[in-house]
Design an enzyme around this catalytic site. Structure first.
Site, PDB file in Angstrom:
ATOM      1  CG  ASP A  61      -2.028  -1.041   1.108  1.00 18.71           C
ATOM      2  OD1 ASP A  61      -2.929  -0.845   0.278  1.00 18.71           O
ATOM      3  OD2 ASP A  61      -1.956  -2.073   1.807  1.00 18.71           O
ATOM      4  CD  GLU A  66      -3.810  12.287   2.094  1.00 20.09           C
ATOM      5  OE1 GLU A  66      -4.045  13.432   1.675  1.00 20.09           O
ATOM      6  OE2 GLU A  66      -4.660  11.389   2.096  1.00 20.09           O
ATOM      7  CG  ASP A  67      -2.878   6.923   4.400  1.00 21.91           C
ATOM      8  OD1 ASP A  67      -3.648   7.847   4.691  1.00 21.91           O
ATOM      9  OD2 ASP A  67      -3.156   6.027   3.584  1.00 21.91           O
ATOM     10  NE  ARG A  86      -0.556   2.033   4.019  1.00 22.77           N
ATOM     11  CZ  ARG A  86      -1.074   3.168   3.565  1.00 22.77           C
ATOM     12  NH1 ARG A  86      -2.351   3.422   3.747  1.00 22.77           N
ATOM     13  NH2 ARG A  86      -0.320   4.045   2.935  1.00 22.77           N
ATOM     14  NE  ARG A 132      -6.559   1.092   8.184  1.00 21.64           N
ATOM     15  CZ  ARG A 132      -6.192   1.060   6.902  1.00 21.64           C
ATOM     16  NH1 ARG A 132      -5.354   1.961   6.443  1.00 21.64           N
ATOM     17  NH2 ARG A 132      -6.671   0.143   6.103  1.00 21.64           N
ATOM     18  CG  HIS A 162      -8.171   7.338   5.746  1.00 22.10           C
ATOM     19  ND1 HIS A 162      -7.584   6.704   4.673  1.00 22.10           N
ATOM     20  CD2 HIS A 162      -7.481   6.914   6.839  1.00 22.10           C
ATOM     21  CE1 HIS A 162      -6.586   5.941   5.091  1.00 22.10           C
ATOM     22  NE2 HIS A 162      -6.509   6.049   6.400  1.00 22.10           N
ATOM     23  CB  CYS A 249      -4.342   8.158  -0.671  1.00 21.60           C
ATOM     24  SG  CYS A 249      -6.090   8.121  -0.647  1.00 21.60           S
TER      25      CYS A 249
END
Ligand code: CIR
Length: 254
Positions: A61, A66-67, A86, A132, A162, A249
């Site tokens: 992923d 962005e995460d 992740r 998350r 999100h 993202c």
């Protein structure tokens, strides 16, 4: 204005990325082409530098950069992503951000936070509490932001992966959002552009230097944004949608 953008090339392993819809696997060759088009669209938005990080097969992923970080003018905050597979993605993004920032902060366990849960509106940051991002992570981020003169508040996210899956700030007090967020008291002072129910995916769009990058295939939402005065660039991101990701993202913008 954004000057710099970080993206990460999708790895072949993305076909095993996290998805709420296991029936539809992304087609890798198509995803790579779509990613190229996405980078081209960013290039049309007057940013001065696009840093394209190499693909990381170990992290399916990892193109959803962005995460891994929340960036401001004054500091970059490296997140602690809320899903185990992740967490290792942050290392490379941290090294890249160190080239541009003297002040790097960190979300630490037990706090978790994904950048997709953070929506900036001028000097205020709305932080989604989702599967998350937990309260501890949101509180840590608010404390960090306060140190640099920014503020933050928490918003419960129920129906989406999100916060920004369902809402995007397009500057000039304009918010593009699904019904859930249009009806949320926290956003009532904004000019709300409501995404029709059959086009919810388009609520994840990004303002980049007076243009708005949107996913292709959502004509009603596109018209809504154009009527609000924006030049819209559309990109086909169907293969990233299969992994619950969208246009925000795929980049870190600062
Ligand atoms: C994940 O579940 O983590 C990825 N498949 C999608 C992440 C999308 N990121 C975002 O909305 N900010």
């Amino acid at each position: 204005m954004f000057n710099k953008v970080i993206v990460k090339v999708p790895p072949e392993s993305m076909i095993n990325g996290i998805s709420s819809n296991q029936d539809e696997k992304p087609i890798y060759s198509k995803a790579l082409k779509q990613h190229e088009e996405y980078v081209k669209a960013l290039g049309r938005c007057n940013v001065s530098m696009i840093s394209r990080l190499a693909k990381q097969e170990k992290y399916p992923d990892s193109c959803f950069v962005e995460d891994t970080a929340v960036v401001t003018e004054k500091c970059a905050v490296i997140t602690n992503p809320g899903t185990k597979s992740r967490k290792g993605e942050i290392g490379e993004v941290e090294s890249e951000l160190k080239k541009y920032y003297n002040s790097i902060e960190y979300i630490k366990k037990p706090g978790t936070l994904d950048g997709g849960d953070v929506m900036r509106v001028d000097n205020h940051f709305y932080i989604g509490l989702s599967k998350r991002t937990n309260e501890e992570g949101a509180e840590q981020l608010i404390n960090i932001l306060n140190k640099y003169g920014y503020s933050g508040s928490q918003i419960k996210v129920k129906n989406y992966l999100h916060l920004k899956t369902g809402i995007s700030y397009l500057k000039n007090n304009n918010i593009l959002a699904t019904k859930d967020f249009v009806n949320h008291p926290a956003f009532k002072s904004f000019n709300l552009l409501e995404v029709p129910g059959n086009e919810e995916y388009a609520a994840n769009s990004i303002w980049v230097n007076n243009k708005v990058i949107m996913p292709g295939g959502y004509p009603e939402t596109k018209k809504l944004v154009e009527d609000a005065g924006y030049e819209v660039l559309t990109v086909d991101v169907s293969e990233f949608r299969k992994l619950d990701g969208g246009v925000s993202c795929l980049s870190i913008r600062f």
